[in-house]
Design an enzyme around this catalytic site. Structure first.
Site, short mmCIF file in Angstrom:
data_model
loop_
_atom_site.label_atom_id
_atom_site.label_comp_id
_atom_site.label_asym_id
_atom_site.label_seq_id
_atom_site.Cartn_x
_atom_site.Cartn_y
_atom_site.Cartn_z
N ASP A 18 0.85 -1.19 0.00
CA ASP A 18 0.00 0.00 0.00
C ASP A 18 0.89 1.23 0.00
OD1 ASP A 18 -2.21 1.60 0.08
OD2 ASP A 18 -2.88 1.00 2.06
N ASP A 112 -3.45 2.67 -5.67
CA ASP A 112 -2.27 2.73 -4.80
C ASP A 112 -2.03 1.47 -3.98
OD1 ASP A 112 -4.45 3.05 -3.16
OD2 ASP A 112 -3.61 4.69 -1.99
N GLU A 113 -2.66 0.35 -4.34
CA GLU A 113 -2.42 -0.87 -3.56
C GLU A 113 -2.61 -2.11 -4.41
OE1 GLU A 113 -5.26 -1.63 -0.40
OE2 GLU A 113 -6.68 -0.24 -1.33
#
Length: 421
Positions: A18, A112-113
């Site tokens: 993350d 974003d992960e």
């Protein structure tokens, strides 16, 4: 899906990576003078909300989705940066490329992960902790950004571990320590245990995962419903759910709230056309096609409409998305004279290489496919703002208003002037 425990040598081969305060971290990286300041990304207007907050801002109590007015009260020295979504997506693509460079089995779940199954990468790169450190180091060195990684024998626990590792840290939970790791944590850290479920559990005196583990199965089923067995397996450390790679449940989209309500139907049309083009480019870059497009509209009083349209064949064409969302808008415009928020989302996604081929490809649709491929190449080279439809140009500055039938494109040079092309 459930795998049997392999015994004492079972490795925590599922990682969750993350990016830390992703949007805000990019802005601080790009402008080092912001380092250490309470920085938020979002709209500065009266209706603005916080899209992302740096850790100095979070230390003041500022969180994502908070009204910007509240954030300003918490931090009078707040630095508000307008979002640059296309830039963040470009950086995201570089992050995912790094992950794919090291690990073959990657499941991106947001900008974003991502989850990674690193068991197959051990022979080349070592144990999961070593792989996690390698990924974090490469992201730091090549992109200048912090990230956190959690590792476990299941995706759910890996995600919980990455949250506990933040900011800029790593936490790998051994298989035989999973239940001990989870026991003191609040039940709310489990994905799917929302406010209603928490309230039900609290009425039973259950606040931690360890306490949840002690409930009889029948009591847990009454409190949590159909997910009770799944959550019970997570709580006692026996869950072994790995990567899913599900695409039909995924969606890609964009939406925006404006400081001033939109009252001109042609302006709404212009904005949703831009959104349709943006979503189609997301689809092409992600390797997906969509069967259904959804138009979301919200009035100033909070009334929200969501209307969908399904294609004859799955598509990633911006022109086809535009045609459908504009048709949806034309049907609803009379019921919503003022628009505060609009959004376009592509759903029922499929891998582009596995989608059925159109049985009849008209010259017009073939031309759009070629044009959009050329546009993608130009935008990749010169930036996402280098090309736009003539019908989406702003009406400020004396430019012609958008025509309902306009489908022409404009190329913008670096000085912002517009050239037909």
């Amino acid at each position: 899906m459930r795998a049997a425990t392999d015994g004492p040598e079972e490795i925590p081969g599922i990682l969750h990576l993350d990016m830390d305060a992703f949007f805000a971290s990019i802005e601080v990286r790009d402008d080092p003078s912001l380092q250490g300041l309470p920085v938020v990304v979002g709209g500065a207007g009266a209706r603005g909300v916080v899209a992302a907050a740096s850790y100095p801002a979070r230390a003041r109590g500022i969180r994502s989705a908070m009204p910007m007015a509240s954030a300003r009260r918490l931090a009078p020295d707040l630095v508000i940066v307008p979002p640059r979504i296309s830039h963040y997506r470009s950086v995201s693509a570089r992050v995912m490329a790094i992950l794919g460079d090291v690990v073959a089995d990657v499941e991106q779940i947001s900008v974003d992960e991502a989850f990674l199954d690193v068991r197959g990468a051990r022979r080349l790169f070592g144990e999961p902790a070593r792989i996690a450190e390698l990924l974090r180091a490469r992201i730091r060195e090549e992109l200048g950004l912090p990230s956190s990684v959690g590792g476990s024998v299941s995706r759910a626990v890996a995600k919980i571990a990455s949250a506990r590792a933040k900011p800029d840290g790593m936490l790998i939970v051994p298989a035989d320590r999973t239940a001990d790791f989870l026991a003191p944590l609040p039940v709310g850290v489990i994905s799917g245990v929302g406010p209603k479920a928490r309230a039900s559990l609290e009425r039973l005196g259950v606040r931690t995962i360890g306490q949840l583990r002690e409930l009889p199965a029948s009591t847990l089923a009454r409190a949590l419903g159909p997910r009770a067995a799944e959550i019970s397996a997570l709580a006692d450390g026996s869950d072994r759910t790995g990567l899913g790679h599900r695409t039909r449940d995924r969606s890609l989209g964009t939406e925006r709230t404006w400081d001033e309500d939109l009252t001109d139907p042609q302006e709404v049309r212009r904005r949703i056309t831009m959104m349709a083009d943006d979503v189609s480019r997301q689809l092409r870059r992600s390797g997906f096609v969509s069967r259904t497009v959804v138009l979301k509209l919200r009035a100033p009083d909070g009334t929200t409409l969501s209307r969908s349209s399904t294609f004859d064949q799955p598509t990633a064409s911006g022109e086809r998305l535009r045609e459908h969302v504009v048709a949806l808008w034309e049907r609803e415009r009379g019921s919503m004279p003022r628009v505060r928020l609009a959004g376009v989302r592509a759903t029922q996604l499929e891998a582009a290489d596995g989608a059925p081929v159109q049985s009849e490809l008209t010259a017009r649709s073939a031309g759009w496919t070629d044009l959009e491929a050329a546009m993608d190449r130009a935008r990749d080279r010169f930036g996402s703002e280098s090309l736009s439809r003539g019908s989406t140009l702003s009406r400020s500055g004396g430019e012609a208003p958008p025509s309902p039938s306009a489908t022409g494109w404009e190329r913008r040079d670096r000085h912002g002037s517009h050239n037909s092309g």
